[in-house]
Design a protein around this motif. Structure first.
Motif, PDB file in Angstrom:
ATOM      1  N   GLY A 238      15.176  16.097  -8.976  1.00 61.51           N
ATOM      2  CA  GLY A 238      13.738  15.880  -9.102  1.00 61.51           C
ATOM      3  C   GLY A 238      13.427  14.417  -8.844  1.00 61.51           C
ATOM      4  N   ALA A 239      12.146  14.115  -8.660  1.00 60.63           N
ATOM      5  CA  ALA A 239      11.769  12.755  -8.296  1.00 60.63           C
ATOM      6  C   ALA A 239      10.348  12.454  -8.743  1.00 60.63           C
ATOM      7  N   VAL A 240       9.994  11.192  -8.593  1.00 62.57           N
ATOM      8  CA  VAL A 240       8.644  10.710  -8.882  1.00 62.57           C
ATOM      9  C   VAL A 240       8.196   9.814  -7.739  1.00 62.57           C
ATOM     10  N   ALA A 241       6.878   9.700  -7.568  1.00 61.56           N
ATOM     11  CA  ALA A 241       6.310   8.785  -6.579  1.00 61.56           C
ATOM     12  C   ALA A 241       5.051   8.178  -7.182  1.00 61.56           C
ATOM     13  N   VAL A 242       4.650   7.033  -6.615  1.00 61.10           N
ATOM     14  CA  VAL A 242       3.526   6.289  -7.176  1.00 61.10           C
ATOM     15  C   VAL A 242       2.528   5.924  -6.087  1.00 61.10           C
ATOM     16  N   VAL A 243       1.268   6.305  -6.299  1.00 60.41           N
ATOM     17  CA  VAL A 243       0.172   5.779  -5.502  1.00 60.41           C
ATOM     18  C   VAL A 243      -0.335   4.573  -6.289  1.00 60.41           C
TER      19      VAL A 243
END
Length: 188
Positions: free
Chosen positions: A49-54
């Protein structure tokens, strides 16, 4: 579309699950599954799993990063992102860590924007995309290596990022979803 329309959990019996390849970051599995009146075999990447940031600044610009991605042989534009590879780490904490590690930034305000399975026919990766505002420099710079050593940072007006996605110049799926969801969120 009806608000009741949603993905449904469905868990047919897994008759056998084999580790085909043990990787540095993720694994490949082969599952034999009872399905309908028979069986099917499906191979997939078993992902953490992963995360991303705007990261959106006070001028309405979004932070894009560019780095080399070997499978596609491109230096594509992306959102700051990373793996959920620390056991038990809260995804929002991971997003905060990734923004600091990849861009030497932190944010005052955080909210989950959207989540998605990246390629459900080939992997089980779920990525959560966060909107970060109140951007400021982190207290210290992070030492980067490998593909991250030459990350390029660019603050781009959100409208230009959306235009790049819709014109097919920016093709990273997570970037696309993140900037389009941000535009929608800001419109109310």
């Amino acid at each position: 579309m009806s608000e009741a329309l949603r993905d449904e959990p469905f868990e047919p019996e897994v008759l056998q699950s084999d580790l085909v390849y043990k990787g540095w970051i993720w694994d490949v599995r082969s599952d034999r599954v009872a399905y309908g009146d028979g069986e099917i075999v499906r191979e997939y990447v078993d992902h953490t799993g992963a995360v991303a940031v705007v990261a959106l600044d006070d001028d309405g610009r979004v932070l894009l990063i560019q780095q080399y991605r070997h499978p596609i042989r491109h230096r594509d534009w992306e959102l700051p992102a990373g793996l959920l590879d620390i056991e038990g780490e809260d995804p929002m904490i991971a997003a905060q860590r990734e923004l600091a590690e990849e861009a030497d930034l932190r944010a005052r305000d955080w909210q989950q924007l959207v989540s998605t399975w990246t390629t459900p026919g080939g992997n089980n990766e779920m990525i959560r995309i966060y909107l970060a505002t109140g951007i400021e420099a982190a207290p210290s710079a992070f030492e980067r290596e490998d593909e991250e050593a030459d990350i390029r940072l660019e603050w781009v007006p959100l409208a230009e990022a959306v235009e790049g996605v819709l014109e097919g110049r920016l093709r990273n799926g997570i970037l696309s979803l993140g900037v389009l969801a941000t535009e929608r969120r800001l419109r109310g």
